[in-house]
Write a protein that holds these residues in place. Structure first.
Motif, PDB file in Angstrom:
ATOM      1  N   GLU B 101     -50.950 -42.194 -26.677  1.00  0.00           N
ATOM      2  CA  GLU B 101     -51.401 -42.734 -27.962  1.00  0.00           C
ATOM      3  C   GLU B 101     -50.543 -43.924 -28.386  1.00  0.00           C
ATOM      4  OE1 GLU B 101     -54.237 -41.074 -30.192  1.00  0.00           O
ATOM      5  OE2 GLU B 101     -54.422 -41.377 -28.049  1.00  0.00           O
ATOM      6  N   THR B 102     -49.232 -43.834 -28.128  1.00  0.00           N
ATOM      7  CA  THR B 102     -48.349 -44.932 -28.502  1.00  0.00           C
ATOM      8  C   THR B 102     -48.673 -46.182 -27.693  1.00  0.00           C
ATOM      9  OG1 THR B 102     -46.670 -43.237 -28.826  1.00  0.00           O
ATOM     10  CG2 THR B 102     -45.940 -45.505 -28.890  1.00  0.00           C
ATOM     11  N   THR B 140     -44.174 -54.151 -26.925  1.00  0.00           N
ATOM     12  CA  THR B 140     -44.314 -53.914 -28.364  1.00  0.00           C
ATOM     13  C   THR B 140     -44.013 -52.476 -28.748  1.00  0.00           C
ATOM     14  OG1 THR B 140     -46.653 -53.799 -27.868  1.00  0.00           O
ATOM     15  CG2 THR B 140     -45.929 -55.669 -29.194  1.00  0.00           C
ATOM     16  N   VAL B 141     -44.132 -51.548 -27.805  1.00  0.00           N
ATOM     17  CA  VAL B 141     -43.989 -50.141 -28.216  1.00  0.00           C
ATOM     18  C   VAL B 141     -42.651 -49.540 -27.812  1.00  0.00           C
ATOM     19  CG1 VAL B 141     -46.447 -49.688 -28.278  1.00  0.00           C
ATOM     20  CG2 VAL B 141     -45.186 -49.289 -26.173  1.00  0.00           C
ATOM     21  N   ILE B 142     -41.658 -50.375 -27.459  1.00  0.00           N
ATOM     22  CA  ILE B 142     -40.371 -49.796 -27.045  1.00  0.00           C
ATOM     23  C   ILE B 142     -39.780 -48.927 -28.146  1.00  0.00           C
ATOM     24  CG2 ILE B 142     -37.972 -50.376 -26.552  1.00  0.00           C
ATOM     25  CD1 ILE B 142     -38.931 -52.507 -24.724  1.00  0.00           C
ATOM     26  N   GLN B 143     -39.798 -49.455 -29.383  1.00  0.00           N
ATOM     27  CA  GLN B 143     -39.214 -48.671 -30.484  1.00  0.00           C
ATOM     28  C   GLN B 143     -39.993 -47.371 -30.730  1.00  0.00           C
ATOM     29  OE1 GLN B 143     -36.254 -50.072 -31.974  1.00  0.00           O
ATOM     30  NE2 GLN B 143     -36.079 -47.898 -32.461  1.00  0.00           N
ATOM     31  N   PRO B 144     -41.331 -47.427 -30.889  1.00  0.00           N
ATOM     32  CA  PRO B 144     -42.076 -46.174 -31.044  1.00  0.00           C
ATOM     33  C   PRO B 144     -41.905 -45.221 -29.860  1.00  0.00           C
ATOM     34  CG  PRO B 144     -43.485 -48.018 -31.587  1.00  0.00           C
ATOM     35  CD  PRO B 144     -42.202 -48.589 -31.089  1.00  0.00           C
ATOM     36  N   LEU B 145     -41.868 -45.760 -28.637  1.00  0.00           N
ATOM     37  CA  LEU B 145     -41.659 -44.887 -27.473  1.00  0.00           C
ATOM     38  C   LEU B 145     -40.279 -44.249 -27.538  1.00  0.00           C
ATOM     39  CD1 LEU B 145     -43.044 -46.535 -24.211  1.00  0.00           C
ATOM     40  CD2 LEU B 145     -43.855 -44.521 -25.389  1.00  0.00           C
ATOM     41  N   GLY B 146     -39.300 -45.031 -28.020  1.00  0.00           N
ATOM     42  CA  GLY B 146     -37.951 -44.495 -28.195  1.00  0.00           C
ATOM     43  C   GLY B 146     -37.960 -43.316 -29.158  1.00  0.00           C
ATOM     44  N   ASN B 147     -38.781 -43.434 -30.235  1.00  0.00           N
ATOM     45  CA  ASN B 147     -38.876 -42.307 -31.171  1.00  0.00           C
ATOM     46  C   ASN B 147     -39.448 -41.081 -30.485  1.00  0.00           C
ATOM     47  OD1 ASN B 147     -37.923 -44.039 -33.090  1.00  0.00           O
ATOM     48  ND2 ASN B 147     -39.921 -44.454 -33.986  1.00  0.00           N
ATOM     49  N   VAL B 148     -40.453 -41.299 -29.621  1.00  0.00           N
ATOM     50  CA  VAL B 148     -41.032 -40.174 -28.883  1.00  0.00           C
ATOM     51  C   VAL B 148     -39.959 -39.549 -27.994  1.00  0.00           C
ATOM     52  CG1 VAL B 148     -42.774 -39.473 -27.212  1.00  0.00           C
ATOM     53  CG2 VAL B 148     -43.346 -41.157 -28.935  1.00  0.00           C
ATOM     54  N   LEU B 149     -39.153 -40.398 -27.355  1.00  0.00           N
ATOM     55  CA  LEU B 149     -38.094 -39.892 -26.475  1.00  0.00           C
ATOM     56  C   LEU B 149     -37.090 -39.046 -27.255  1.00  0.00           C
ATOM     57  CD1 LEU B 149     -36.418 -39.706 -23.909  1.00  0.00           C
ATOM     58  CD2 LEU B 149     -35.511 -41.965 -24.378  1.00  0.00           C
ATOM     59  N   ILE B 150     -36.674 -39.570 -28.429  1.00  0.00           N
ATOM     60  CA  ILE B 150     -35.666 -38.844 -29.205  1.00  0.00           C
ATOM     61  C   ILE B 150     -36.214 -37.502 -29.662  1.00  0.00           C
ATOM     62  CG2 ILE B 150     -34.379 -38.891 -31.374  1.00  0.00           C
ATOM     63  CD1 ILE B 150     -33.999 -41.920 -30.817  1.00  0.00           C
ATOM     64  N   LYS B 209     -34.011 -56.943 -26.217  1.00  0.00           N
ATOM     65  CA  LYS B 209     -34.222 -57.671 -24.962  1.00  0.00           C
ATOM     66  C   LYS B 209     -35.685 -58.031 -24.784  1.00  0.00           C
ATOM     67  CE  LYS B 209     -30.306 -57.825 -22.569  1.00  0.00           C
ATOM     68  NZ  LYS B 209     -29.482 -56.706 -22.134  1.00  0.00           N
ATOM     69  N   ALA B 210     -36.577 -57.112 -25.213  1.00  0.00           N
ATOM     70  CA  ALA B 210     -38.006 -57.318 -24.989  1.00  0.00           C
ATOM     71  C   ALA B 210     -38.650 -58.139 -26.098  1.00  0.00           C
ATOM     72  CB  ALA B 210     -38.715 -55.974 -24.866  1.00  0.00           C
ATOM     73  N   ALA B 211     -37.861 -58.480 -27.126  1.00  0.00           N
ATOM     74  CA  ALA B 211     -38.455 -59.099 -28.314  1.00  0.00           C
ATOM     75  C   ALA B 211     -39.095 -60.454 -28.005  1.00  0.00           C
ATOM     76  CB  ALA B 211     -37.399 -59.259 -29.396  1.00  0.00           C
ATOM     77  N   PHE B 212     -38.700 -61.088 -26.900  1.00  0.00           N
ATOM     78  CA  PHE B 212     -39.241 -62.426 -26.600  1.00  0.00           C
ATOM     79  C   PHE B 212     -40.750 -62.387 -26.411  1.00  0.00           C
ATOM     80  CE2 PHE B 212     -38.693 -60.572 -22.448  1.00  0.00           C
ATOM     81  CZ  PHE B 212     -39.798 -61.015 -21.764  1.00  0.00           C
ATOM     82  N   SER B 213     -41.259 -61.214 -25.978  1.00  0.00           N
ATOM     83  CA  SER B 213     -42.682 -61.174 -25.657  1.00  0.00           C
ATOM     84  C   SER B 213     -43.544 -61.080 -26.909  1.00  0.00           C
ATOM     85  CB  SER B 213     -42.981 -59.994 -24.730  1.00  0.00           C
ATOM     86  OG  SER B 213     -42.750 -58.791 -25.420  1.00  0.00           O
ATOM     87  N   ARG B 214     -42.911 -60.964 -28.092  1.00  0.00           N
ATOM     88  CA  ARG B 214     -43.726 -60.883 -29.303  1.00  0.00           C
ATOM     89  C   ARG B 214     -43.813 -62.224 -29.988  1.00  0.00           C
ATOM     90  NH1 ARG B 214     -40.872 -56.146 -31.944  1.00  0.00           N
ATOM     91  NH2 ARG B 214     -40.208 -55.512 -29.890  1.00  0.00           N
TER      92      ARG B 214
END
Lengths: 286, 214
Positions: B101-102, B140-150, B209-214
């Motif tokens: 979903e993320t 774009t979903v690194i932060q939300p995926l990180g929340n899922v991981l935590i 690090k990934a922010a460049f793609s936004r």
């Protein structure tokens, strides 16, 4: 949430290929389902004997009471964590640094400790301090500790999103700090965070199944296990019925959260896309 | 402090098991979640429906219920794995829908103009997915995926419910035996806190690090 169309509309050749793949997939899926059916049938899980206990109304009453107990614990936990969460949010936004830091430590600790550990903590530690409570309250206290930390952080960010001009306007109108919070900021934060709060309710409801470990609180998973001990032939059936019960309640709550989110999106169509992403992300946390 | 020394071994093996469950669960869930997302966006309706059904079912059944069903229910059908393997499998099954979903919400942030530009440049579906759509969606979903991981790190504790000797299980065991549960629970809470903070820091770094793609 709809998914964007990522590709071109298929042409005649691609359509033919898609039909072929479609047929293959249906065949594969049917094969998989048939395999599962075979395994279940081979162990007699569809036999009338395995389902016979489910003809008794008393058994459904036991399961229903279990589900109600889950809902009761989640509802009480949610109500308490809204109260403590609101207090925490006020503390997190306090002008006094010690209050702010203390509240920050509380939220960080209890938001990152597993619920099961909190449940072990309440059920083992509280009795040693003379608090002889029922398993229901051990569960509710564990849920509240965890959830008020999450709700506190949610409400804090909800309050922070309100333009500061509103606080200034309230001050200019002679509202005290507490009145500003109570009449102006918190109601708006509660409304803007309502989808996330319903998702939190889902998380709490799922967490109530952990009370299985205490054994003294007949929630749905425990009642399924109890049925399994009396009718050992029907353990799997009881567990599956329990799983479906949990699933249906969660689907209903999920639909509610989506409806709330989309109503908000309609009301504030001009808001930036980033917040929409965050709102939808809030719905998809395990 | 002497009473603690007897539990140091239990504790450290508990931490190791928690970390192993996290790594295995996360790796598996990432793979399964990506496959589910691909099924959701594929033009094949059967795949789409199957993935949607999977997500709805396994996202809405609480993890403890799945864990108990897998460990105590499935052996009745002759399907039995070790406790640790079962716990890892259940974590994968439960977490994959959330990842899917993320990721899907990430796919939805890619602008229509960009997709049209891809087609105009002659990218077929697979190269477009591989080189442009998926990398951006993951970005774009690194932060939300990180929340899922935590959240998943916390969810590994549910394995203790069925007797996997992870950190929560070791804590409970020590606390039942000893008269000073406060200290023991405090230590466990700090362990989870440290793991969570480290992972959170890692995720923020990756996100920058990934922010460049936004």
């Amino acid at each position: 949430m709809n998914t964007k169309t990522l590709f071109d509309a298929p042409g005649p050749r691609a359509r033919r290929r898609h039909t072929l793949i479609e047929v293959l997939c249906i065949a594969l899926l049917a094969l998989g389902l048939y395999g599962a059916y075979e395994i279940l049938e081979a162990h007699g899980e569809f036999s009338p004997a395995a389902w016979k206990p489910f003809t008794q109304p008393g058994l459904w009453i036991l399961l229903g009471q279990g589900l109600l107990n889950n809902l009761r614990a989640a509802a009480v936990g949610m109500a308490l964590s809204l109260i403590f969460g609101a207090l925490l949010a006020v503390g997190l936004l306090s002008r006094k640094a010690p209050v702010r830091i203390a509240c920050r430590i509380f939220t960080d600790v209890f938001a990152s400790v597993p619920l099961l550990l909190l449940l072990y903590f309440t059920s083992l530690v509280l009795p040693t301090y003379g608090l002889k409570l029922s398993d229901f309250w051990f569960l509710v206290i564990a849920l509240t500790l965890f959830s008020s930390a999450v709700v506190g952080d949610l409400l804090r960010s909800g309050i922070r999103a309100i333009p500061y001009g509103q606080t200034e306007a309230a001050e200019a109108l002679g509202f005290s700090g507490a009145k500003t919070m109570q009449l102006v900021l918190l109601p708006q934060a509660l409304r803007s965070m309502s989808p996330a709060l319903v998702s939190q309710m889902v998380i709490l409801f799922k967490g109530t199944a952990l009370a299985y470990v205490l054994g003294g609180y007949i929630e749905l998973l425990r009642s399924a296990t109890v049925i399994g001990t009396y009718y050992s032939r029907s353990l799997l059936q009881a567990q599956i019925v329990a799983a479906v019960g949990f699933m249906l309640v969660n689907i209903a709550l999920g639909l509610l959260a989506t409806a709330l989110a989309s109503r908000q999106r309609r009301q504030s169509a001009s808001e930036p896309a980033q917040e929409k992403l965050e709102a939808s992300a809030a719905l998809s946390t395990p | 402090m002497s009473f603690i020394s007897g539990y140091i071994a239990d504790f450290s093996s508990g931490v190791m098991i928690t970390l192993e469950l996290t790594v295995l669960g996360w790796g598996g869930a990432l793979v399964l979640g990506t496959i589910l997302t691909a099924m959701r966006v594929s033009p094949i309706r059967t795949l789409n429906a199957a993935a949607a059904a999977y997500v709805t079912v396994f996202r809405n059944i609480p993890l403890p219920v799945q864990m108990v069903l897998f460990v105590f229910g499935l052996p009745l059908l002759g399907i039995q794995y070790s406790l640790f393997a079962s716990a890892a499998v259940v974590l994968v099954i439960y977490t994959a829908p959330f990842i899917s979903e993320t990721l899907r919400s990430g796919l939805n942030t890619i602008s229509t103009g960009e997709l049209e530009a891809l087609r105009a440049l002659g990218f077929g579906p697979r190269p477009a997915m591989q080189h442009l759509i998926l990398p951006q969606a993951f970005g774009t979903v690194i932060q939300p995926l990180g929340n899922v991981l935590i959240t998943m790190i916390k969810n590994t504790s549910v394995a203790a419910l069925v007797g996997v000797a992870d950190l929560t299980f070791a804590t409970n065991k020590a606390a039942v035996d000893e008269a000073q549960p406060f200290l023991i629970f405090g230590g466990a809470a700090i362990s989870y806190l440290v793991i969570g903070l480290l992972v959170g820091r890692l995720v923020s770094t990756l996100d920058r690090k990934a922010a460049f793609s936004r």
